[in-house]
Write a protein that holds these residues in place. Structure first.
Motif, mmCIF file in Angstrom:
data_model
loop_
_atom_site.group_PDB
_atom_site.id
_atom_site.type_symbol
_atom_site.label_atom_id
_atom_site.label_comp_id
_atom_site.label_asym_id
_atom_site.label_seq_id
_atom_site.Cartn_x
_atom_site.Cartn_y
_atom_site.Cartn_z
ATOM 1 N N MET A 199 61.547 56.121 15.330
ATOM 2 C CA MET A 199 61.762 57.539 15.620
ATOM 3 C C MET A 199 60.574 58.379 15.184
ATOM 4 N N VAL A 200 60.036 58.111 13.994
ATOM 5 C CA VAL A 200 58.890 58.878 13.510
ATOM 6 C C VAL A 200 57.684 58.651 14.411
ATOM 7 N N ARG A 201 57.469 57.419 14.816
ATOM 8 C CA ARG A 201 56.337 57.106 15.690
ATOM 9 C C ARG A 201 56.507 57.765 17.053
ATOM 10 N N TYR A 202 57.726 57.790 17.598
ATOM 11 C CA TYR A 202 57.975 58.418 18.887
ATOM 12 C C TYR A 202 57.729 59.916 18.805
ATOM 13 N N ILE A 203 58.125 60.540 17.707
ATOM 14 C CA ILE A 203 57.889 61.977 17.533
ATOM 15 C C ILE A 203 56.396 62.248 17.456
ATOM 16 N N GLN A 204 55.658 61.408 16.737
ATOM 17 C CA GLN A 204 54.210 61.604 16.637
ATOM 18 C C GLN A 204 53.543 61.451 18.000
ATOM 19 N N LEU A 205 53.922 60.444 18.777
ATOM 20 C CA LEU A 205 53.342 60.252 20.107
ATOM 21 C C LEU A 205 53.692 61.402 21.025
ATOM 22 N N ASN A 206 54.919 61.867 20.959
ATOM 23 C CA ASN A 206 55.343 62.981 21.786
ATOM 24 C C ASN A 206 54.568 64.246 21.419
ATOM 25 N N TYR A 207 54.308 64.446 20.147
ATOM 26 C CA TYR A 207 53.556 65.604 19.695
ATOM 27 C C TYR A 207 52.112 65.522 20.192
ATOM 28 N N LEU A 208 51.504 64.331 20.137
ATOM 29 C CA LEU A 208 50.135 64.166 20.607
ATOM 30 C C LEU A 208 50.032 64.392 22.107
ATOM 31 N N VAL A 209 50.994 63.912 22.882
ATOM 32 C CA VAL A 209 50.969 64.088 24.331
ATOM 33 C C VAL A 209 51.123 65.556 24.685
ATOM 34 N N SER A 210 52.007 66.271 24.004
ATOM 35 C CA SER A 210 52.212 67.681 24.326
ATOM 36 C C SER A 210 51.010 68.520 23.919
ATOM 37 N N ASN A 211 50.252 68.126 22.903
ATOM 38 C CA ASN A 211 49.051 68.870 22.524
ATOM 39 C C ASN A 211 47.904 68.637 23.490
ATOM 40 N N ASN A 212 47.854 67.469 24.138
ATOM 41 C CA ASN A 212 46.762 67.138 25.040
ATOM 42 C C ASN A 212 46.975 67.673 26.447
ATOM 43 N N SER A 213 48.173 68.078 26.818
ATOM 44 C CA SER A 213 48.421 68.513 28.188
ATOM 45 C C SER A 213 47.810 69.883 28.428
ATOM 46 N N ASP A 214 47.383 70.107 29.672
ATOM 47 C CA ASP A 214 46.776 71.393 30.030
ATOM 48 C C ASP A 214 47.798 72.501 30.066
ATOM 49 N N GLU A 215 48.964 72.209 30.584
ATOM 50 C CA GLU A 215 50.018 73.201 30.634
ATOM 51 C C GLU A 215 50.977 72.965 29.479
ATOM 52 N N SER A 216 51.336 74.013 28.813
ATOM 53 C CA SER A 216 52.311 73.855 27.736
ATOM 54 C C SER A 216 53.691 74.006 28.350
ATOM 55 N N SER A 217 54.377 72.899 28.483
ATOM 56 C CA SER A 217 55.698 72.926 29.112
ATOM 57 C C SER A 217 56.740 73.215 28.050
ATOM 58 N N SER A 218 57.477 74.272 28.250
ATOM 59 C CA SER A 218 58.512 74.662 27.302
ATOM 60 C C SER A 218 59.863 74.526 27.976
ATOM 61 N N SER A 219 60.685 73.676 27.455
ATOM 62 C CA SER A 219 62.008 73.504 28.046
ATOM 63 C C SER A 219 63.044 74.361 27.331
ATOM 64 N N THR A 220 62.624 75.113 26.327
ATOM 65 C CA THR A 220 63.588 75.903 25.578
ATOM 66 C C THR A 220 63.633 77.355 26.020
ATOM 67 N N GLY A 221 62.645 77.848 26.753
ATOM 68 C CA GLY A 221 62.655 79.243 27.157
ATOM 69 C C GLY A 221 61.690 79.492 28.299
ATOM 70 N N PRO A 222 61.586 80.755 28.703
ATOM 71 C CA PRO A 222 60.705 81.059 29.829
ATOM 72 C C PRO A 222 59.237 80.974 29.425
ATOM 73 N N GLU A 223 58.407 80.726 30.417
ATOM 74 C CA GLU A 223 56.973 80.723 30.175
ATOM 75 C C GLU A 223 56.294 81.437 31.331
ATOM 76 N N TYR A 224 55.197 82.088 31.042
ATOM 77 C CA TYR A 224 54.462 82.846 32.049
ATOM 78 C C TYR A 224 53.538 81.898 32.792
ATOM 79 N N ARG A 225 53.743 81.792 34.127
ATOM 80 C CA ARG A 225 52.914 80.917 34.935
ATOM 81 C C ARG A 225 53.014 81.329 36.390
ATOM 82 N N ASN A 226 52.204 80.664 37.202
ATOM 83 C CA ASN A 226 52.215 80.928 38.628
ATOM 84 C C ASN A 226 53.270 80.049 39.262
ATOM 85 N N GLY A 227 54.293 80.640 39.817
ATOM 86 C CA GLY A 227 55.380 79.905 40.425
ATOM 87 C C GLY A 227 55.449 80.148 41.913
#
Length: 135
Positions: free
Chosen positions: A79-107
């Protein structure tokens, strides 16, 4: 005869002979102890098998406890390793995908606040209304 099977059989026989000698020696000692203390000899006879059974039971319980501990620790490490990998992947992505609330983007309807994933693959509610009016 220099067969390996014969050698294994000879070794197994010597181990069995040694174990049976230890068993019967301990059994005789406990029977003598029971008779010295005016306890029925049958109680002295049952002491060695009961001790062996208790030792085997404790060994099995300790094995289960060790296995459960190993499973728990490996689950926590996973579980700790999966959280660390998930954190690294989300930091490297160009778009910050937020599943908890709205985000400002071109839709689909221009720039604005959108919930969830990119909705370009989904049809919007107003486009569905226009298609229903045409029919």
């Amino acid at each position: 005869m220099s067969s390996t099977a014969y050698a294994r059989g000879t070794k197994a026989a010597s181990v069995w002979k040694r174990l049976s000698r230890v068993y019967f020696d301990a059994d005789d000692r406990f029977v003598a102890w029971a008779e010295r203390n005016k306890i029925p000899a049958s109680i002295g006879k049952y002491f060695v098998p009961f001790s062996v059974l208790l030792l085997m039971t404790l060994t099995i319980i300790a094995g289960f406890a060790l296995g459960a501990t190993m499973l728990l620790v490996s689950g926590i490490v996973y579980m700790v390793r999966y959280i660390q990998l998930n954190y690294l992947v989300s930091n490297n992505s160009d778009e910050s995908s937020s599943s908890t609330g709205p985000e400002y983007r071109n839709g689909r309807e221009g720039y604005g606040y959108y919930y969830g994933a990119d909705d370009s693959i989904f049809s919007s509610a107003c486009l569905n209304d226009n298609e229903e009016d045409k029919a």
